[in-house]
Design a protein around this motif. Structure first.
Motif, PDB file in Angstrom:
ATOM      1  N   ALA A 100       0.865  -1.109   0.320  1.00  0.00           N
ATOM      2  CA  ALA A 100       0.008  -0.009  -0.167  1.00  0.00           C
ATOM      3  C   ALA A 100       0.869   1.487   0.083  1.00  0.00           C
ATOM      4  CB  ALA A 100      -0.976   0.056   1.218  1.00  0.00           C
ATOM      5  N   ALA A 101       1.792   1.150   0.655  1.00  0.00           N
ATOM      6  CA  ALA A 101       3.147   2.313   0.617  1.00  0.00           C
ATOM      7  C   ALA A 101       2.135   3.565   1.054  1.00  0.00           C
ATOM      8  CB  ALA A 101       3.816   2.453  -0.859  1.00  0.00           C
ATOM      9  N   GLY A 102       1.923   4.482  -0.031  1.00  0.00           N
ATOM     10  CA  GLY A 102       1.451   5.904   0.496  1.00  0.00           C
ATOM     11  C   GLY A 102       0.543   5.895   1.496  1.00  0.00           C
ATOM     12  N   THR A 103      -0.481   5.016   1.791  1.00  0.00           N
ATOM     13  CA  THR A 103      -1.518   5.299   2.691  1.00  0.00           C
ATOM     14  C   THR A 103      -1.237   4.630   4.177  1.00  0.00           C
ATOM     15  OG1 THR A 103      -2.396   2.910   1.901  1.00  0.00           O
ATOM     16  CG2 THR A 103      -3.520   4.814   1.158  1.00  0.00           C
ATOM     17  N   CYS A 104      -0.133   3.727   3.828  1.00  0.00           N
ATOM     18  CA  CYS A 104       0.577   3.301   5.200  1.00  0.00           C
ATOM     19  C   CYS A 104       1.519   4.038   5.859  1.00  0.00           C
ATOM     20  CB  CYS A 104       0.666   1.859   5.138  1.00  0.00           C
ATOM     21  SG  CYS A 104      -0.694   0.958   5.141  1.00  0.00           S
ATOM     22  N   THR A 105       2.261   5.138   4.884  1.00  0.00           N
ATOM     23  CA  THR A 105       3.499   5.818   5.411  1.00  0.00           C
ATOM     24  C   THR A 105       3.447   6.467   6.682  1.00  0.00           C
ATOM     25  OG1 THR A 105       3.962   6.245   3.085  1.00  0.00           O
ATOM     26  CG2 THR A 105       5.029   7.708   4.369  1.00  0.00           C
ATOM     27  N   ARG A 106       4.516   6.266   7.372  1.00  0.00           N
ATOM     28  CA  ARG A 106       4.532   6.627   8.827  1.00  0.00           C
ATOM     29  C   ARG A 106       3.366   6.595   9.683  1.00  0.00           C
ATOM     30  NH1 ARG A 106       9.260  10.251   9.310  1.00  0.00           N
ATOM     31  NH2 ARG A 106      10.688   9.792   7.787  1.00  0.00           N
ATOM     32  N   ARG A 107       2.555   5.390   9.641  1.00  0.00           N
ATOM     33  CA  ARG A 107       1.527   4.992  10.286  1.00  0.00           C
ATOM     34  C   ARG A 107       1.857   3.933  11.359  1.00  0.00           C
ATOM     35  NH1 ARG A 107      -3.311   7.953   9.155  1.00  0.00           N
ATOM     36  NH2 ARG A 107      -3.243   8.496   7.209  1.00  0.00           N
ATOM     37  N   GLU A 108       1.256   3.859  12.328  1.00  0.00           N
ATOM     38  CA  GLU A 108       1.533   2.824  13.475  1.00  0.00           C
ATOM     39  C   GLU A 108       0.272   2.148  13.776  1.00  0.00           C
ATOM     40  OE1 GLU A 108       3.059   4.734  17.313  1.00  0.00           O
ATOM     41  OE2 GLU A 108       3.660   6.321  15.779  1.00  0.00           O
TER      42      GLU A 108
END
Length: 261
Positions: free
Chosen positions: A232-240
């Motif tokens: 998913a990359a972008g949608t999960c970027t820097r997500r916890e």
């Protein structure tokens, strides 16, 4: 005699060779991402547990994988999975991590635990920190750090007596999360599974940003969510994100799934 985990790897390889792996990932098969393509993905912790499920699923997708493994017996068996390159080495050794990770576009680490004899350094912090540091040095584009519910902002999601019993590894993993968030410019995602179970996938597990969510999840389902987050990359970027399976929860807790697409 092979252990049960090695037997399972052998069985998986046999099924790939005889019937092909195209249908192995029902959920991930449609994911189109440069992180699930022709460029290799580095995996630390891939000789057992969630990490092993991750490399089997990446292999089934046709994504090349480079795996750092300490155990020579397990390395020999894993190396027969399609598209898998195994390096013998220790995640506590910076040079070994760098050598294996060179040329990879992304990295996944599921490292945890300490030597079987109970002595020596835990890998939860030091090993994960090595992976994070080398990913930055080598220009790896994306990294997934797999820790646990009870780490970081999810400390309140588990009972205090459970936290106290697991305090040492939870603090170590939390410190690895801190390093990833504060000291790198990587495209990262932190995934914190609930209690892990060895059972067939249910297909009902979710990712959520709810820091109070807890529960259990089967290792195969957890691996599926890790690959979804990687792709998913972008949608999960820097997500916890917390990984749990609401279908295995006997309470009336209301879960709020995080969409990775």
């Amino acid at each position: 005699m092979f252990s049960l985990s090695l037997f399972c790897i052998c069985a998986f390889i046999a099924s790939c060779n005889s019937v092909g792996c195209g249908g192995f990932l029902r959920m991930s098969a449609g994911v189109k991402s440069k992180y699930l393509g022709a460029n290799p993905v580095f995996v630390a912790g891939g000789s057992s547990g969630v990490g092993l499920e991750v490399i089997k699923k990446l292999s089934a997708l046709g994504t090349p994988v480079k795996v750092l493994v300490r155990n020579a017996e397990k390395a020999e068996v894993i190396s027969h999975l399609p598209g898998i390159t195994v390096e013998i080495g220790d995640a506590l050794d910076e040079a070994a991590v760098q050598k294996c990770m060179t040329g990879c576009i992304a990295a996944i680490t599921t490292l945890g635990g300490q030597p079987a004899d109970g002595r020596g350094q835990r890998v939860d912090y030091a090993g994960n920190s090595n992976v994070i540091e080398q990913a930055g040095i080598l220009g790896v584009e994306r990294i997934i750090l797999v820790t646990s519910v009870g780490c970081g902002s999810t400390i309140g999601a588990i009972p205090q007596h459970v936290y106290r019993a697991l305090e040492e590894p939870l603090i170590a993993k939390s410190n690895a999360e801190r390093d990833l968030k504060m000291y790198t410019n990587l495209d990262w995602t932190i995934i914190r599974p609930g209690g892990l179970k060895s059972a067939p996938a249910t297909g009902t597990a979710i990712l959520t940003e709810d820091v109070m969510a807890s529960g259990v999840i089967n290792r195969e389902d957890c691996a599926e969510l890790i690959i979804k987050a990687l792709g998913a990359a972008g949608t999960c970027t820097r997500r916890e994100l917390t990984a749990v399976d609401p279908s295995q929860d006997t309470t009336e807790y209301v879960y709020h799934p995080f969409k990775t697409y």
